[in-house]
Design a protein around this motif. Structure first.
Motif, mmCIF file in Angstrom:
data_model
loop_
_atom_site.group_PDB
_atom_site.id
_atom_site.type_symbol
_atom_site.label_atom_id
_atom_site.label_comp_id
_atom_site.label_asym_id
_atom_site.label_seq_id
_atom_site.Cartn_x
_atom_site.Cartn_y
_atom_site.Cartn_z
ATOM 1 N N LYS A 88 -32.631 -45.246 -36.474
ATOM 2 C CA LYS A 88 -33.553 -45.523 -36.809
ATOM 3 C C LYS A 88 -34.530 -46.008 -36.659
ATOM 4 O O LYS A 88 -35.991 -46.339 -36.062
ATOM 5 C CB LYS A 88 -33.257 -45.070 -38.538
ATOM 6 C CG LYS A 88 -34.587 -44.662 -39.223
ATOM 7 C CD LYS A 88 -34.046 -45.074 -41.178
ATOM 8 C CE LYS A 88 -35.394 -44.535 -41.603
ATOM 9 N NZ LYS A 88 -34.772 -45.180 -43.322
ATOM 10 N N LEU A 89 -33.964 -47.141 -36.958
ATOM 11 C CA LEU A 89 -35.064 -48.711 -35.948
ATOM 12 C C LEU A 89 -35.350 -48.190 -34.269
ATOM 13 O O LEU A 89 -36.305 -48.612 -34.104
ATOM 14 C CB LEU A 89 -34.674 -49.990 -36.267
ATOM 15 C CG LEU A 89 -33.980 -50.689 -37.319
ATOM 16 C CD1 LEU A 89 -33.030 -51.850 -37.283
ATOM 17 C CD2 LEU A 89 -34.767 -51.068 -37.417
ATOM 18 N N GLN A 90 -34.741 -47.785 -33.503
ATOM 19 C CA GLN A 90 -34.567 -47.359 -32.300
ATOM 20 C C GLN A 90 -36.572 -46.973 -32.119
ATOM 21 O O GLN A 90 -36.870 -46.378 -31.684
ATOM 22 C CB GLN A 90 -33.553 -46.762 -31.718
ATOM 23 C CG GLN A 90 -32.537 -47.981 -31.476
ATOM 24 C CD GLN A 90 -31.640 -47.890 -30.030
ATOM 25 O OE1 GLN A 90 -30.862 -46.630 -30.584
ATOM 26 N NE2 GLN A 90 -30.695 -48.760 -29.499
ATOM 27 N N GLU A 91 -35.670 -45.493 -33.316
ATOM 28 C CA GLU A 91 -36.631 -44.254 -33.045
ATOM 29 C C GLU A 91 -37.720 -44.740 -34.124
ATOM 30 O O GLU A 91 -38.698 -44.191 -33.105
ATOM 31 C CB GLU A 91 -35.936 -43.015 -34.279
ATOM 32 C CG GLU A 91 -35.444 -42.049 -33.873
ATOM 33 C CD GLU A 91 -34.445 -41.258 -34.799
ATOM 34 O OE1 GLU A 91 -35.114 -41.312 -35.333
ATOM 35 O OE2 GLU A 91 -34.292 -40.519 -34.316
ATOM 36 N N GLU A 92 -37.856 -45.963 -35.067
ATOM 37 C CA GLU A 92 -39.184 -46.705 -35.505
ATOM 38 C C GLU A 92 -40.165 -47.150 -33.945
ATOM 39 O O GLU A 92 -41.261 -47.371 -34.539
ATOM 40 C CB GLU A 92 -39.272 -47.049 -35.918
ATOM 41 C CG GLU A 92 -38.937 -46.600 -38.027
ATOM 42 C CD GLU A 92 -38.007 -47.149 -38.941
ATOM 43 O OE1 GLU A 92 -38.540 -48.479 -38.745
ATOM 44 O OE2 GLU A 92 -38.409 -46.802 -39.894
ATOM 45 N N ALA A 120 -23.323 -46.259 -41.678
ATOM 46 C CA ALA A 120 -24.394 -46.846 -42.283
ATOM 47 C C ALA A 120 -24.963 -48.374 -40.526
ATOM 48 O O ALA A 120 -26.293 -47.769 -41.259
ATOM 49 C CB ALA A 120 -24.397 -47.432 -42.755
ATOM 50 N N LEU A 121 -24.549 -48.391 -40.654
ATOM 51 C CA LEU A 121 -24.857 -49.566 -39.424
ATOM 52 C C LEU A 121 -25.913 -48.464 -38.602
ATOM 53 O O LEU A 121 -26.792 -48.919 -37.803
ATOM 54 C CB LEU A 121 -24.064 -50.606 -38.893
ATOM 55 C CG LEU A 121 -24.293 -51.538 -37.772
ATOM 56 C CD1 LEU A 121 -25.511 -52.514 -39.264
ATOM 57 C CD2 LEU A 121 -23.004 -52.080 -37.640
ATOM 58 N N ILE A 122 -24.731 -47.492 -38.279
ATOM 59 C CA ILE A 122 -25.103 -46.838 -36.478
ATOM 60 C C ILE A 122 -26.137 -46.338 -36.762
ATOM 61 O O ILE A 122 -27.189 -45.547 -36.072
ATOM 62 C CB ILE A 122 -24.004 -45.766 -35.991
ATOM 63 C CG1 ILE A 122 -23.192 -46.912 -35.401
ATOM 64 C CG2 ILE A 122 -24.644 -45.037 -35.039
ATOM 65 C CD1 ILE A 122 -21.678 -46.055 -34.887
ATOM 66 N N THR A 123 -26.372 -45.707 -38.270
ATOM 67 C CA THR A 123 -27.300 -44.784 -38.741
ATOM 68 C C THR A 123 -28.949 -45.679 -38.853
ATOM 69 O O THR A 123 -29.483 -45.524 -38.137
ATOM 70 C CB THR A 123 -27.408 -44.046 -39.736
ATOM 71 O OG1 THR A 123 -26.048 -43.566 -39.597
ATOM 72 C CG2 THR A 123 -28.646 -43.364 -40.440
#
Ligand code: CA
Ligand code: CA
Length: 276
Positions: free
Chosen positions: A98-102, A91-94
């Motif tokens: 996601k944050l990096q993509e944002e 979950a943390l990696i996901t």
């Protein structure tokens, strides 16, 4: 035969049948009879008990061993905790991905907005300009026949290049020590105030070119620069609070993806004639 020899009754019978021997001449000693395992009595019973006990013990050992082998590794609680940790890590990696993509998306949106903003910058010569003289838009600085903008925004080298182009110019091309010193004097001092300008060796490593495609001759590099330290293909000028630093040794190379303010350059325009 041995049982007969040690049998008390048998011994007495033998002596009693021999005429050369008087029973009274030979004291009869008590003879200890060896236990006979196969015979009746408590020994036989004990043997059976012992054998039964051994069989039961053997079966128990086999049963316990088989059960232990069939158990899953680790206890149930430990396995549950491990699964729980794996789920948390996933979950943390996901979330990080996601944050990096944002973040990337937001940076792109920022660049697009800045580019749109750049197209709306009004080019307005100052009212004091003498007709026919060279003038620059607001916030641009005149030197010889060029105008220079020190940006308030930070962008990657490539996006800053686009920004300058959309404002009718290009990243600064600095050909003389006078031009370099003029720009240096415009830059504010700071801990490490770095500004992109129009130089890159992105095409061929260590072959530095200006944004108009011409080769860089000489330059105003700091000592031991450019060094391509971490794949550095774009150039910036740095001005710090150290007064000993000088304009003509202030160029560094750095990774083009860094976000820095930048210097645009474009041709000055002639002020419109006020004559009717
Ligand atoms: Ca390089
Ligand atoms: Ca460097």
């Amino acid at each position: 035969m041995y049982s007969n020899l040690i049998d008390n009754e048998g011994s007495q019978d033998e002596f009693s049948h021999r005429p050369d021997v008087q029973i009274s001449d030979h004291p009869v000693y008590p003879v200890r009879v060896a236990p006979r395992l196969s015979g009746p009595g408590p020994y036989r019973f004990a043997t059976i008990c012992l054998a039964t006990l051994s069989v039961v013990l053997l079966i128990s050992i086999i049963a316990v061993t088989a059960r232990y082998k069939n158990r899953p590794q680790g206890n149930g609680e430990g396995t549950f905790e491990k699964v729980k940790q794996d789920v948390n890590l996933t979950a943390l990696i996901t979330t990080i991905i996601k944050l990096q993509e944002e973040k990337k998306q937001l940076q792109n949106e920022k660049d697009e907005l800045l580019a749109k903003l750049a197209t709306k910058v009004e080019i307005k010569p100052t009212s004091k300009a003498t007709p026919g003289s060279e003038v620059c838009p607001t916030n641009w600085h005149l030197f010889n026949d060029s105008c220079y903008l020190i940006s308030m925004e930070t962008l990657s080298w490539h996006h800053s290049k686009t920004y300058c182009q959309m404002n009718g110019g290009h990243l600064a091309i600095i050909l003389t020590a006078e031009e370099q010193t003029f720009l240096w004097d415009l830059l504010p001092r700071g801990h490490w105030n770095a500004f992109w300008f129009g130089i890159t060796d992105g095409e061929t490593e260590d072959v530095w070119k200006w944004v108009d495609g011409t080769l860089v001759v000489g330059g105003f590099w700091e000592e031991n620069e450019p060094n391509n330290h971490i794949n550095e293909d774009c150039g910036y000028i740095v001005k710090t609070e150290v007064l000993a630093r000088v304009a003509i040794r202030s160029w560094y190379d750095a990774p083009c993806s860094m976000y820095l303010p930048f210097i645009c350059e474009k041709k000055a325009v002639l002020a419109a004639s006020t004559d009717a």
